[in-house]
Design a protein around this motif. Structure first.
Motif, short mmCIF file in Angstrom:
data_model
loop_
_atom_site.label_atom_id
_atom_site.label_comp_id
_atom_site.label_asym_id
_atom_site.label_seq_id
_atom_site.Cartn_x
_atom_site.Cartn_y
_atom_site.Cartn_z
N ILE A 1 0.86 -1.20 0.00
CA ILE A 1 0.00 0.00 0.00
C ILE A 1 0.89 1.23 0.00
CG2 ILE A 1 -1.69 1.36 1.33
CD1 ILE A 1 -2.94 -1.18 2.31
N SER A 2 0.61 2.15 -0.95
CA SER A 2 1.32 3.44 -0.94
C SER A 2 0.32 4.57 -0.91
CB SER A 2 2.19 3.59 -2.19
OG SER A 2 3.40 2.92 -1.99
N CYS A 3 0.61 5.55 -0.09
CA CYS A 3 -0.28 6.71 0.05
C CYS A 3 0.56 7.85 0.61
CB CYS A 3 -1.41 6.40 1.02
SG CYS A 3 -0.83 6.07 2.72
N TYR A 4 -0.04 9.03 0.70
CA TYR A 4 0.61 10.09 1.48
C TYR A 4 0.24 9.80 2.93
CZ TYR A 4 1.83 12.78 -2.66
OH TYR A 4 2.38 13.19 -3.84
N PRO A 5 1.25 9.55 3.77
CA PRO A 5 0.95 9.04 5.10
C PRO A 5 0.54 10.09 6.13
CG PRO A 5 3.32 9.18 4.76
CD PRO A 5 2.68 9.64 3.50
N THR A 6 0.61 11.37 5.74
CA THR A 6 0.31 12.41 6.73
C THR A 6 -1.20 12.61 6.86
OG1 THR A 6 0.65 13.94 4.95
CG2 THR A 6 2.48 13.67 6.48
N VAL A 7 -1.61 13.52 7.71
CA VAL A 7 -3.04 13.73 7.96
C VAL A 7 -3.78 14.01 6.64
CG1 VAL A 7 -4.68 15.13 9.29
CG2 VAL A 7 -2.36 14.79 10.13
N GLY A 8 -4.92 13.40 6.45
CA GLY A 8 -5.67 13.58 5.20
C GLY A 8 -6.52 12.35 4.97
N GLY A 9 -7.69 12.55 4.37
CA GLY A 9 -8.62 11.44 4.20
C GLY A 9 -8.05 10.25 3.47
N SER A 10 -7.25 10.51 2.41
CA SER A 10 -6.74 9.38 1.63
C SER A 10 -5.77 8.55 2.46
CB SER A 10 -6.08 9.87 0.35
OG SER A 10 -5.03 10.76 0.65
N GLY A 11 -4.94 9.24 3.26
CA GLY A 11 -3.99 8.53 4.14
C GLY A 11 -4.73 7.73 5.20
N VAL A 12 -5.83 8.29 5.69
CA VAL A 12 -6.63 7.60 6.71
C VAL A 12 -7.23 6.32 6.12
CG1 VAL A 12 -8.74 7.74 8.11
CG2 VAL A 12 -7.19 9.71 8.00
N ILE A 13 -7.84 6.47 4.95
CA ILE A 13 -8.49 5.31 4.31
C ILE A 13 -7.47 4.22 3.98
CG2 ILE A 13 -9.68 4.58 2.17
CD1 ILE A 13 -11.53 5.87 4.30
N ALA A 14 -6.32 4.64 3.40
CA ALA A 14 -5.30 3.66 3.03
C ALA A 14 -4.83 2.90 4.27
CB ALA A 14 -4.13 4.38 2.36
N THR A 15 -4.63 3.62 5.36
CA THR A 15 -4.10 2.98 6.57
C THR A 15 -5.15 2.08 7.22
OG1 THR A 15 -2.86 5.02 6.90
CG2 THR A 15 -2.82 3.44 8.70
N GLU A 16 -6.37 2.60 7.33
CA GLU A 16 -7.42 1.78 7.96
C GLU A 16 -7.69 0.52 7.13
OE1 GLU A 16 -8.54 2.23 10.91
OE2 GLU A 16 -7.69 4.21 11.24
N LEU A 17 -7.63 0.67 5.80
CA LEU A 17 -7.84 -0.49 4.94
C LEU A 17 -6.74 -1.51 5.20
CD1 LEU A 17 -9.27 -1.92 2.58
CD2 LEU A 17 -7.86 -0.59 1.00
N GLY A 18 -5.49 -1.04 5.26
CA GLY A 18 -4.36 -1.94 5.52
C GLY A 18 -4.55 -2.67 6.84
N LYS A 19 -4.98 -1.94 7.87
CA LYS A 19 -5.16 -2.56 9.19
C LYS A 19 -6.23 -3.65 9.14
CE LYS A 19 -5.48 0.86 12.39
NZ LYS A 19 -5.45 2.27 12.91
N LEU A 20 -7.33 -3.34 8.47
CA LEU A 20 -8.42 -4.33 8.42
C LEU A 20 -8.08 -5.52 7.53
CD1 LEU A 20 -11.46 -1.88 8.47
CD2 LEU A 20 -10.67 -3.35 10.30
N LEU A 21 -7.32 -5.27 6.46
CA LEU A 21 -6.89 -6.40 5.61
C LEU A 21 -5.96 -7.31 6.40
CD1 LEU A 21 -6.17 -4.46 2.28
CD2 LEU A 21 -7.93 -6.23 2.58
N ALA A 22 -5.10 -6.69 7.21
CA ALA A 22 -4.17 -7.49 8.03
C ALA A 22 -4.96 -8.32 9.04
CB ALA A 22 -3.18 -6.57 8.73
N GLU A 23 -6.00 -7.72 9.61
CA GLU A 23 -6.85 -8.47 10.56
C GLU A 23 -7.51 -9.66 9.88
OE1 GLU A 23 -9.79 -6.13 12.66
OE2 GLU A 23 -8.24 -4.77 13.40
N ARG A 24 -7.75 -9.53 8.58
CA ARG A 24 -8.38 -10.63 7.84
C ARG A 24 -7.36 -11.64 7.34
NH1 ARG A 24 -13.54 -8.67 4.47
NH2 ARG A 24 -14.57 -7.49 6.10
N GLY A 25 -6.12 -11.50 7.74
CA GLY A 25 -5.11 -12.52 7.43
C GLY A 25 -4.21 -12.21 6.26
N HIS A 26 -4.41 -11.06 5.60
CA HIS A 26 -3.52 -10.71 4.49
C HIS A 26 -2.22 -10.13 5.05
CE1 HIS A 26 -6.81 -11.36 1.72
NE2 HIS A 26 -7.59 -10.59 2.46
N GLU A 27 -1.15 -10.23 4.24
CA GLU A 27 0.12 -9.63 4.66
C GLU A 27 0.20 -8.26 4.00
OE1 GLU A 27 3.52 -12.43 4.58
OE2 GLU A 27 4.54 -10.78 3.54
#
Ligand code: GMT
Length: 376
Positions: free
Chosen positions: A7-33
């Protein structure tokens, strides 16, 4: 099937960074690397998560170059991670520069990684008008294996701006409902000296001109003349000084709390009664979704994706851009009618659960990943 996803995004404050990070966290919870390939640790990645790896893109300033080569460094880092980790997919947020970097990275490696690009609006609505970037945005979109956008409106705008036939799927944004819910915040209200008989309005943004924070102040001045209220302004950005000056000029500065960037948005929303989001352009309006999840109705502008989030007359109201009389009238009537306020608040919570629930949206992304991989 568990996947290896970059996953690549602008990691600083901002909606796109939030969505990218939250998506990554939830995908990891579902067993993806999940492998974040970003210039700093995404700000929502605030603890250790199993299945999540972070690869820093170190952008160096060399004395011979006028600009640090972020894009090239990111592409090289992507190529290195794809090769070493054998990624199935790189999911990039923004066509420019991130999709372009992924396309370049793919050419650098001998491994068939797929590219998924999510458009968030800023690159399309801002850069799309810059003729020098139009073609490269189009290239980024067309060379991606799959493209999504965060609202139907953004799909439409992208098609018009870059004249492409490439299918673009709408995948709405989501929130983590374990975080965004109404909380008990009596102590916090006391801390900010907010009184029980005061209505609390809130605006959250990066204070860019496109957010029209002046309209927020103007509307609030009209509202506070009729309803005892305070305005919380959360965030930081170029229009902050203008907002301060206008609040002073309209003699509401005592009633406006400038709180700067804040981490605990759900708590601040839980002490609020109404959100104002009066932007000129807004491809989705993630803060409106966060507000609704916490039971806060939203008055937004009829622009971009806001009408897909806020249902006029049900979970909030929509007004034309710049129509601060409309905003004030709607706010005053809603804040003075307890029964209808309660109904708006409940309908907002329900709408977030049924349409924007993280379970629904993350499953949608997973299905799209499978679809790209099956299309081999
Ligand atoms: O709103 C901003 O200025 C930040 C920007 C971003 O790239 O993070 O937000 C865009 O993406 C968000 C997440 O998809 C959307 O909720 C915002 O509406 C969108 N901003 C604009 O379209 C101006």
């Amino acid at each position: 099937m568990s996947l290896k996803i970059g996953i690549s995004c602008y990691p600083t404050v901002g909606g796109s960074g939030v969505i990218a990070t939250e998506l990554g966290k939830l995908l990891a919870e579902r067993g993806h690397e999940v492998h974040f390939i970003t210039s700093s640790v995404p700000f929502r990645l605030d603890r250790v998560y199993p299945n999540i790896y972070y690869h820093e893109v170190e952008v160096n300033q060399y004395s011979v170059f006028q600009y640090p080569p972020y894009d090239l460094t990111l592409a090289s880092k992507m190529a290195e991670v794809v090769k070493r980790q054998k990624l199935d997919i790189i999911h990039v947020h923004y066509a420019v520069p991130h999709a372009i970097c992924a396309i370049l990275a793919k050419q650098m490696v001998d491994h068939d990684v797929k590219i998924m690009t999510t458009l968030h609006g800023t690159d399309i609505t801002v850069l799309g008008y810059d003729p020098s970037l139009k073609d490269i945005i189009k290239f980024g979109i067309e060379k991606s294996d799959l493209v999504t956008a965060v609202s139907d409106d953004l799909v439409q705008q992208t098609r018009e701006l870059v004249s492409t036939d490439k299918p673009i799927e709408t995948v709405y944004n989501f929130i983590d409902e374990r975080v965004y819910m109404k909380r008990e915040v009596a102590d916090l209200k006391e801390h900010y000296r907010l009184q029980e008989d005061e209505k609390i309005l809130i605006h959250i943004s990066n204070f860019r001109p496109v957010k029209r924070v002046s309209d927020v102040i103007k509307s609030f001045a009209k509202i506070s003349a009729k309803v005892k209220s305070k305005l919380l302004l959360i965030g930081n950005g170029p229009e902050l000084a203008v907002a301060r000056q206008l609040a002073k000029q309209l003699q509401v500065e005592e009633k406006v709390l400038f709180l700067g960037n804040q981490k605990h948005i759900a708590e601040l929303l839980s002490m609020s009664d109404l959100m104002l989001l009066l932007s000129e352009k807004e491809s989705f309006g993630l803060v409106a979704l966060e507000a609704m999840a916490c039971g806060v109705p939203v008055i937004g502008t009829r622009t971009g994706g806001i009408p897909e989030v806020v249902v006029d007359g049900e979970t909030g109201y929509l007004c034309e851009i710049g129509d601060t009389d409309c905003v004030a009238d709607k706010a005053i009537s809603l804040l003075q009618d307890a029964a209808s306020y309660e109904a708006f608040s409940l309908r907002g919570i329900e709408r977030v659960k049924t349409i924007f629930h993280s379970r629904i949206i993350v499953s949608r992304y997973e299905k799209l990943y499978q679809q790209i991989l099956l299309n081999e």
